[in-house]
Write an enzyme that holds these catalytic residues in place. Structure first.
Site, PDB file in Angstrom:
ATOM      1  N   ASP A  45      -7.243   8.008   2.708  1.00 40.39           N
ATOM      2  CA  ASP A  45      -6.753   8.435   1.384  1.00 40.39           C
ATOM      3  C   ASP A  45      -7.929   8.859   0.506  1.00 40.39           C
ATOM      4  OD1 ASP A  45      -4.180   7.661   2.126  1.00 40.39           O
ATOM      5  OD2 ASP A  45      -4.379   5.665   1.257  1.00 40.39           O
TER       6      ASP A  45
ATOM      7  N   HIS B 180       1.799   4.427  -2.986  1.00 43.28           N
ATOM      8  CA  HIS B 180       1.866   5.887  -2.883  1.00 43.28           C
ATOM      9  C   HIS B 180       3.227   6.387  -3.379  1.00 43.28           C
ATOM     10  CE1 HIS B 180      -1.823   6.351  -0.623  1.00 43.28           C
ATOM     11  NE2 HIS B 180      -1.395   5.674   0.419  1.00 43.28           N
TER      12      HIS B 180
ATOM     13  N   HIS C  89       0.842  -1.202   0.000  1.00 37.46           N
ATOM     14  CA  HIS C  89       0.000   0.000   0.000  1.00 37.46           C
ATOM     15  C   HIS C  89       0.882   1.259   0.000  1.00 37.46           C
ATOM     16  CE1 HIS C  89      -3.614   2.437   1.254  1.00 37.46           C
ATOM     17  NE2 HIS C  89      -2.639   3.208   1.717  1.00 37.46           N
ATOM     18  N   GLU C  90       1.855   1.309   0.901  1.00 38.20           N
ATOM     19  CA  GLU C  90       2.721   2.497   0.973  1.00 38.20           C
ATOM     20  C   GLU C  90       3.592   2.615  -0.291  1.00 38.20           C
ATOM     21  OE1 GLU C  90       1.839   4.592   3.085  1.00 38.20           O
ATOM     22  OE2 GLU C  90       0.707   3.179   4.311  1.00 38.20           O
TER      23      GLU C  90
END
Ligand code: NHX
Ligand code: ZN
Length: 325
Positions: free
Chosen positions: A193, A119, A115-116
């Site tokens: 988000d 980004h 997930h990170e």
């Protein structure tokens, strides 16, 4: 705050002087830090210019709080001086909240890391995106993982292009989940988000005049008090047709930026996996390591990393000082 005072108080001869006070710039932050460290013994390695550079958006009170947190961290470790490491940790604590001791299994770690990484890869590839500061899968505040940015100092304007890149970047996390877990296994984790992306898109349309279809008009109903001559106010009307068009425009901004991020991440899927792997190994990676990965190099180990060990530095694991129970 003249906006919250009765107009009778603002007449000439009363509170008739208005002083505009912006958030401090880097130089002002340095000067404010100097004031708050007067009573604090500092270690040799402290670089207050660097701290001032790392704290855009901080008000004076936040900087005071940062120094106080750093002193507390050092106090807990029985140090008699505040060192650079404690100041950097205090900055993260003020921005993100305290570290949390959580037991996270390998599968969850991989989810958070991807997930990170979503980004971070998106932010690295999108035009006019805020530069990355660091990415971590150490839980902080309410988040299991965080991607931090370092907006450029002395930038007083935000362009449409950079807003749209922020939206795409915010969806990078969700898209990475979809790509790695499969459409049926995406999680609720991207809620914040999604909220932030939606807020940006809605403000673009209703406040900032950045929708081609709706043009430069204010459509926000929340602060819809209008000044009509002598302090008579009236609520602004937005017609039903316009409300519908606003929804369509917001959706269009969201959709095109989601698709843009999805296309980029699929094109650069390998980077996503390499980044996630680096996060699983190091837990926190910084701008330099992100750049290594994006340039196709092996990411350099972080400062103080002992490669004979396969775990993050001991001091990081032992740091239970900020546990929330
Ligand atoms: C849960 N928490 O609710 C678990 C415990 C998707 C890897 N089942 O987007 O931590 O899923 O990029 C402010 C800040 C809710 C408000 C963070 C509200 C987090 C954070 C839920 C990463 N990083 N999600 C992120 C995350 C979650 C949440 C928040 C918030 C995750 C994600 C939380
Ligand atoms: Zn996220």
């Amino acid at each position: 705050r003249p906006d919250v005072l009765d107009s009778a108080l603002l007449r000439p001869g009363r509170f008739d002087r208005k002083i505009t006070l912006d958030l401090p710039d880097k130089k002002a932050r340095r000067a404010i830090l100097d004031i708050h460290v007067r009573a604090v013994p500092l270690a040799e390695d402290v670089d207050l210019d660097r701290i001032a550079g790392l704290t855009p958006g901080f008000a004076g009170a936040d900087l005071e709080n940062l120094i106080n947190e750093a002193a507390l961290l050092c106090g807990r470790e029985n140090r008699d001086e505040v060192n650079m490491e404690s100041l950097l940790n205090a900055r993260d604590k003020v921005v993100l909240g305290g570290k949390r001791e959580m037991i996270i299994n390998e599968e969850e770690k991989s989810w958070i890391a991807h997930h990170e990484a979503g980004h971070a890869v998106a932010a690295s590839l999108l035009p006019n995106a805020d530069p990355l500061d660091k990415v971590t899968i150490i839980p902080r505040g309410r988040a299991l993982g965080v991607t931090m940015y370092l907006p450029e100092e002395d930038k007083y304007s935000v362009s449409k292009s950079s807003l749209e890149s922020s939206i795409s970047t915010l969806f990078g996390g969700r898209i990475a989940e979809e790509m790695t877990l499969g459409a049926d296994h995406v999680t609720t984790g991207a809620s914040n988000d999604i909220e932030r992306a939606t807020d940006i898109a809605r403000n673009m349309v209703t406040k900032w005049g950045l929708s081609d279809k709706l043009g430069p008009l204010t459509y926000s109903e929340d602060d819809g008090e209008v000044f009509l001559g002598r302090s008579v106010t009236q609520h602004k009307q937005v017609s039903d047709v316009t409300v519908h068009t606003i929804d369509e425009e917001v959706r269009q901004i969201i959709d095109r930026n989601y698709e843009r991020a999805e296309q980029l991440l699929k094109e650069h899927e390998e980077k996503l996996h390499v980044m996630a792997k680096a996060l699983m190994k190091y837990e926190t990676i910084d701008m330099a390591q992100v750049k290594d990965i994006m340039d196709g190099r092996e990411p350099r180990p972080p400062e103080g990393w002992d490669d004979s060990d396969d775990a993050p530095p001991a001091k990081k694991q032992d740091d239970k000082s900020d546990s929330v129970t």
